[in-house]
Design a protein around this motif. Structure first.
Motif, PDB file in Angstrom:
ATOM      1  N   VAL A 231       1.027  -1.190   0.006  1.00  0.00           N
ATOM      2  CA  VAL A 231       0.037   0.096  -0.163  1.00  0.00           C
ATOM      3  C   VAL A 231       0.876   1.263  -0.085  1.00  0.00           C
ATOM      4  N   GLN A 232       0.402   2.260  -0.751  1.00  0.00           N
ATOM      5  CA  GLN A 232       1.094   3.499  -0.710  1.00  0.00           C
ATOM      6  C   GLN A 232       0.217   4.846  -0.557  1.00  0.00           C
ATOM      7  N   VAL A 233       0.747   5.726  -0.017  1.00  0.00           N
ATOM      8  CA  VAL A 233       0.312   7.191   0.127  1.00  0.00           C
ATOM      9  C   VAL A 233       1.103   8.003  -0.793  1.00  0.00           C
ATOM     10  N   VAL A 234       0.363   9.055  -1.620  1.00  0.00           N
ATOM     11  CA  VAL A 234       1.196   9.737  -2.519  1.00  0.00           C
ATOM     12  C   VAL A 234       0.716  11.313  -1.936  1.00  0.00           C
ATOM     13  N   ILE A 235       1.662  12.294  -1.718  1.00  0.00           N
ATOM     14  CA  ILE A 235       1.240  13.513  -1.373  1.00  0.00           C
ATOM     15  C   ILE A 235       1.795  14.442  -2.693  1.00  0.00           C
ATOM     16  N   ARG A 236       0.881  15.285  -3.182  1.00  0.00           N
ATOM     17  CA  ARG A 236       1.451  16.201  -4.254  1.00  0.00           C
ATOM     18  C   ARG A 236       0.988  17.623  -3.980  1.00  0.00           C
ATOM     19  N   LYS A 237       1.664  18.683  -4.731  1.00  0.00           N
ATOM     20  CA  LYS A 237       1.269  19.852  -4.706  1.00  0.00           C
ATOM     21  C   LYS A 237       0.050  19.930  -5.723  1.00  0.00           C
ATOM     22  N   GLU A 238      -0.723  21.045  -5.535  1.00  0.00           N
ATOM     23  CA  GLU A 238      -1.897  21.143  -5.964  1.00  0.00           C
ATOM     24  C   GLU A 238      -1.787  21.267  -7.653  1.00  0.00           C
ATOM     25  N   ASP A 239      -0.548  22.436  -7.766  1.00  0.00           N
ATOM     26  CA  ASP A 239      -0.395  22.777  -9.137  1.00  0.00           C
ATOM     27  C   ASP A 239       0.100  21.448 -10.210  1.00  0.00           C
ATOM     28  N   SER A 240       0.616  20.473  -9.546  1.00  0.00           N
ATOM     29  CA  SER A 240       1.128  19.297 -10.122  1.00  0.00           C
ATOM     30  C   SER A 240      -0.155  18.080 -10.239  1.00  0.00           C
ATOM     31  N   LEU A 241      -1.491  18.360  -9.517  1.00  0.00           N
ATOM     32  CA  LEU A 241      -2.294  17.372  -9.315  1.00  0.00           C
ATOM     33  C   LEU A 241      -2.893  16.926 -10.803  1.00  0.00           C
ATOM     34  N   ASN A 242      -3.292  18.058 -11.557  1.00  0.00           N
ATOM     35  CA  ASN A 242      -3.906  17.720 -12.968  1.00  0.00           C
ATOM     36  C   ASN A 242      -3.021  17.034 -13.933  1.00  0.00           C
ATOM     37  N   THR A 243      -1.481  17.415 -13.986  1.00  0.00           N
ATOM     38  CA  THR A 243      -0.657  16.596 -14.629  1.00  0.00           C
ATOM     39  C   THR A 243      -0.599  15.162 -14.112  1.00  0.00           C
ATOM     40  N   SER A 244      -0.701  14.984 -12.984  1.00  0.00           N
ATOM     41  CA  SER A 244      -0.262  13.622 -12.362  1.00  0.00           C
ATOM     42  C   SER A 244      -1.575  12.786 -12.981  1.00  0.00           C
ATOM     43  N   ARG A 245      -2.771  13.169 -12.925  1.00  0.00           N
ATOM     44  CA  ARG A 245      -3.973  12.475 -13.210  1.00  0.00           C
ATOM     45  C   ARG A 245      -4.071  12.069 -14.853  1.00  0.00           C
ATOM     46  N   GLN A 246      -3.081  12.377 -15.570  1.00  0.00           N
ATOM     47  CA  GLN A 246      -2.975  12.303 -16.937  1.00  0.00           C
ATOM     48  C   GLN A 246      -2.343  10.890 -17.244  1.00  0.00           C
ATOM     49  N   ARG A 247      -1.489  10.820 -15.958  1.00  0.00           N
ATOM     50  CA  ARG A 247      -0.532   9.479 -16.043  1.00  0.00           C
ATOM     51  C   ARG A 247      -1.332   8.177 -15.850  1.00  0.00           C
ATOM     52  N   LYS A 248      -0.678   7.157 -16.520  1.00  0.00           N
ATOM     53  CA  LYS A 248      -1.587   5.757 -16.148  1.00  0.00           C
ATOM     54  C   LYS A 248      -1.498   5.127 -14.952  1.00  0.00           C
ATOM     55  N   GLY A 249      -0.570   5.328 -14.088  1.00  0.00           N
ATOM     56  CA  GLY A 249      -0.289   4.865 -12.967  1.00  0.00           C
ATOM     57  C   GLY A 249       0.486   5.693 -12.045  1.00  0.00           C
ATOM     58  N   ILE A 250       0.444   5.589 -10.465  1.00  0.00           N
ATOM     59  CA  ILE A 250       1.284   6.488  -9.584  1.00  0.00           C
ATOM     60  C   ILE A 250       2.336   5.525  -8.746  1.00  0.00           C
ATOM     61  N   GLY A 251       3.253   6.153  -8.208  1.00  0.00           N
ATOM     62  CA  GLY A 251       4.022   5.466  -7.346  1.00  0.00           C
ATOM     63  C   GLY A 251       5.097   4.634  -7.682  1.00  0.00           C
ATOM     64  N   CYS A 252       5.713   3.985  -6.874  1.00  0.00           N
ATOM     65  CA  CYS A 252       6.626   3.169  -7.127  1.00  0.00           C
ATOM     66  C   CYS A 252       6.797   2.016  -6.287  1.00  0.00           C
ATOM     67  N   SER A 253       7.601   1.146  -6.595  1.00  0.00           N
ATOM     68  CA  SER A 253       7.703  -0.227  -5.472  1.00  0.00           C
ATOM     69  C   SER A 253       9.194  -0.076  -4.893  1.00  0.00           C
ATOM     70  N   SER A 254       9.190  -1.038  -3.820  1.00  0.00           N
ATOM     71  CA  SER A 254      10.703  -1.139  -3.168  1.00  0.00           C
ATOM     72  C   SER A 254      11.919  -1.500  -4.160  1.00  0.00           C
ATOM     73  N   ARG A 255      11.485  -2.134  -5.116  1.00  0.00           N
ATOM     74  CA  ARG A 255      12.688  -2.620  -6.210  1.00  0.00           C
ATOM     75  C   ARG A 255      13.081  -1.384  -7.017  1.00  0.00           C
ATOM     76  N   ASP A 256      12.528  -0.360  -6.903  1.00  0.00           N
ATOM     77  CA  ASP A 256      12.674   1.059  -7.888  1.00  0.00           C
ATOM     78  C   ASP A 256      13.572   1.838  -6.941  1.00  0.00           C
TER      79      ASP A 256
END
Length: 596
Positions: A566-591
């Motif tokens: 499970v992961q929690v993602v904190i973002r600045k509001e001005d980057s929220l719209n850009t991030s919603r256009q991505r297919k996925g969010i976050g990363c795993s421990s292997r990254d």
């Protein structure tokens, strides 16, 4: 529900009361204005009546020729009543000095011809009711009104290529000077075309407009006829002339309806054939009854006896006139009132709903806090009773440690409640300074060294760029602490906690069991408990405070599942719209590069 209906009815009733009072007051003001206007018009008519008698003394009160006397009297009565409306109507009658009626206002026919001994073309009038039935008079008035309506609509525009009108012709017996026939023709005038001989006169007629345009008659169909076109005494005794029609108030705003109203008003036609009148030198006398007035206007030249008098009647309806004027105002104001009522009801309903939600939250908060406090208090009470009774003296130190631990839990809960109260306060002022989120994460994670080692949890940290914001460091520290505490507390043994930071994103993840869709949807709600096994210490106040603190700093927070945790993602509001256009969010421990 019943209370809602009651206040809705009260709001609607209040608006309707305001509407009725305002419209009633406005109508009163308009009606009072009409009353004053109608009275002034009545006084003006009275003066006009006197001037008519003064200027036409011999024609009205001369007794040499009764036909001549009646015709001139009827002519001036028609002029007196040639304007007005259905809300103020007049009628009048001339009387001689002995009180005998000379003429009474009414629908009449009029031609101009030389029928007296003065060799002048003068009016010759007849009451329509003396010759025509009521239905015949209505039919004649209908054609007359169509003529008037055409003139008003077209503006008398004779410059058109063609136009139509109705022409009225009277056939008069020269011996009695009374009509024996009337014909109504539909005339079509054209600038160009085949001009015809008129079927009544046998002659070709031409017409020149005021602007100088010339027209010829192309059609002259007879559409209505009464009586005969032949004189009983022979052709030499027949007089043919275009006839003028006099229908009082047919030129009013409502046209033939105003005329019909005047015709059916009994009060305006109560003129006796013989009456007595004596004022002893007074100008006139006035009788008023509600909306009706009657006055006697005498005519007596200075130093001479009275020649005759007029009875002038008025029937006025200022309130009806006011209601007619206000119709559009009533409709517009009613629509405005309904819109305002709808808006007020909508806003009030929204406030009630918000209050209901707040009340429900307050009850939930009270119940949850009572539940949270009940558990540690129960533990403290149980251990304290064991100590008092001397049970298991060998566990005395254990009991005391548990009591201290439970009081610390209660202190933590009280601290969260105080923090929540401050965050909800309208007087909250954030002590803003430049804060690097990465420094807060590393500083706070050292607090969990004991728990991390007990569960053999590995900590992985990567910072691509500094996540810098302007904010209150103490509040941001609480938010980060809550997230890291959850990441360690709800992790599995030999698991991992990883953090990845960029300039506008901070990801905190662990290898915990995935959350359900319901848990993901309600994770940041106050006191939400989706799974007892995941909420060992409290019922979700920490994540609620975290989300609230971050939102106050212009940051958004999201929680989601990964294949390995499970992961929690904190973002600045001005980057929220850009991030919603991505297919996925976050990363795993292997990254991430492992750092302990």
């Amino acid at each position: 529900m019943k209370k809602n209906k009651k206040w809705m009815r009260a709001v609607i009733l209040g608006f309707l009361t305001v509407y009725l009072l305002s419209m009633g007051l406005s109508t009163c003001l308009v009606a009072f204005r009409y009353q004053e206007e109608f009275r002034n018009e009545f006084l003006s008519k009275r003066t006009e009546a006197y001037l008519i008698m003064q200027d036409n003394e011999k024609k009205i009160f001369g007794k040499e020729n009764p036909v001549y006397q009646y015709s001139w009297s009827q002519f001036w009565l028609g002029n007196l009543l040639n304007s007005g409306s259905g809300y103020q109507q007049f009628s009048a009658a001339f009387y001689d000095s002995e009180g005998g009626k000379i003429a009474e206002a009414g629908s009449s026919l009029r031609i101009f011809c030389n029928y007296s001994d003065q060799n002048l073309y003068e009016p010759l009038c007849w009451p329509a009711a003396d010759f025509l039935t009521e239905e015949e008079i209505k039919k004649l008035a209908e054609y007359y009104f169509l003529n008037y309506q055409h003139a008003m609509e077209e503006g008398g525009s004779e410059d058109a290529e063609a136009f139509e009108e109705y022409r009225f012709t009277a056939y008069v017996d020269r011996r009695s000077w009374k009509p024996v026939g009337i014909a109504v023709q539909k005339i079509r005038w054209e600038k160009e075309g085949t001009f015809i001989e008129d079927p009544l006169t046998g002659e070709m007629h031409f017409y020149t407009s005021i602007s100088g345009s010339n027209y010829g008659e192309t059609e002259g169909e007879i559409v209505w006829q009464w009586g005969s076109t032949e004189s009983p005494g022979g052709e030499n005794w027949m007089y043919t002339s275009q006839v003028d029609l006099d229908f009082p108030y047919i030129h009013g705003p409502q046209g033939d309806r105003d005329w019909m109203s005047w015709e059916k008003n009994a009060y305006l036609h109560e003129f006796p054939e013989q009456t007595e009148f004596s004022i002893d030198g007074a100008y006139d006398s006035l009788t008023e009854n509600k909306n009706q007035r009657r006055t006697y206007v005498q005519y007596a030249p200075e130093g001479e006896e009275m020649k005759g008098f007029m009875i002038l009647r008025e029937d006025s309806h200022p309130w009806l006139a006011a209601l007619n004027d206000m119709k559009s105002v009533y409709l517009v104001c009613l629509l405005l009132i309904l819109v305002c009522a709808w808006k007020v009801i909508g806003v009030t309903e929204q406030v009630y709903r918000q209050q209901a939600v707040l009340e429900e939250d307050r009850r939930d908060f009270t119940n949850a806090m009572a539940h949270e406090l009940k558990t540690p208090l129960g533990v403290i009470r149980g251990f304290a009773e064991n100590l008092l009774e001397g049970i298991h003296e060998e566990k005395r130190e254990y009991y005391l440690k548990q009591i201290v631990g439970q009081t610390e839990e209660m202190d933590r809960l009280a601290d969260e409640m105080i923090t929540l109260s401050r965050l909800d306060s309208a007087q909250l002022v954030l002590q803003k300074e430049q804060v690097e989120l990465g420094e807060l994460v590393q500083e706070e994670f050292s607090r969990f060294e004991f728990q991390r080692e007990a569960k053999h949890i590995h900590f992985q940290y990567e910072e691509e760029d500094a996540f810098v914001i302007q904010g209150d460091k103490n509040y941001l520290l609480k938010a980060v602490r809550n997230l890291l505490s959850n990441a360690v507390a709800y992790n599995q043994t030999n698991g991992s906690v990883w953090v990845k930071i960029t300039s506008d994103t901070c990801i905190i993840g662990n290898t915990a069991a995935p959350l359900s869709e319901e848990q993901l949807a309600h994770a940041f709600e106050m006191f939400y408990q989706g799974d007892e096994s995941r909420s060992g210490r409290n019922r979700g106040l920490g994540l609620y405070l975290t989300e609230k603190i971050l939102r106050l700093h212009g940051l958004s927070v999201e929680i989601g599942n990964l294949p390995e945790g499970v992961q929690v993602v904190i973002r600045k509001e001005d980057s929220l719209n850009t991030s919603r256009q991505r297919k996925g969010i976050g990363c795993s421990s292997r990254d991430l590069q492992r750092k302990s």
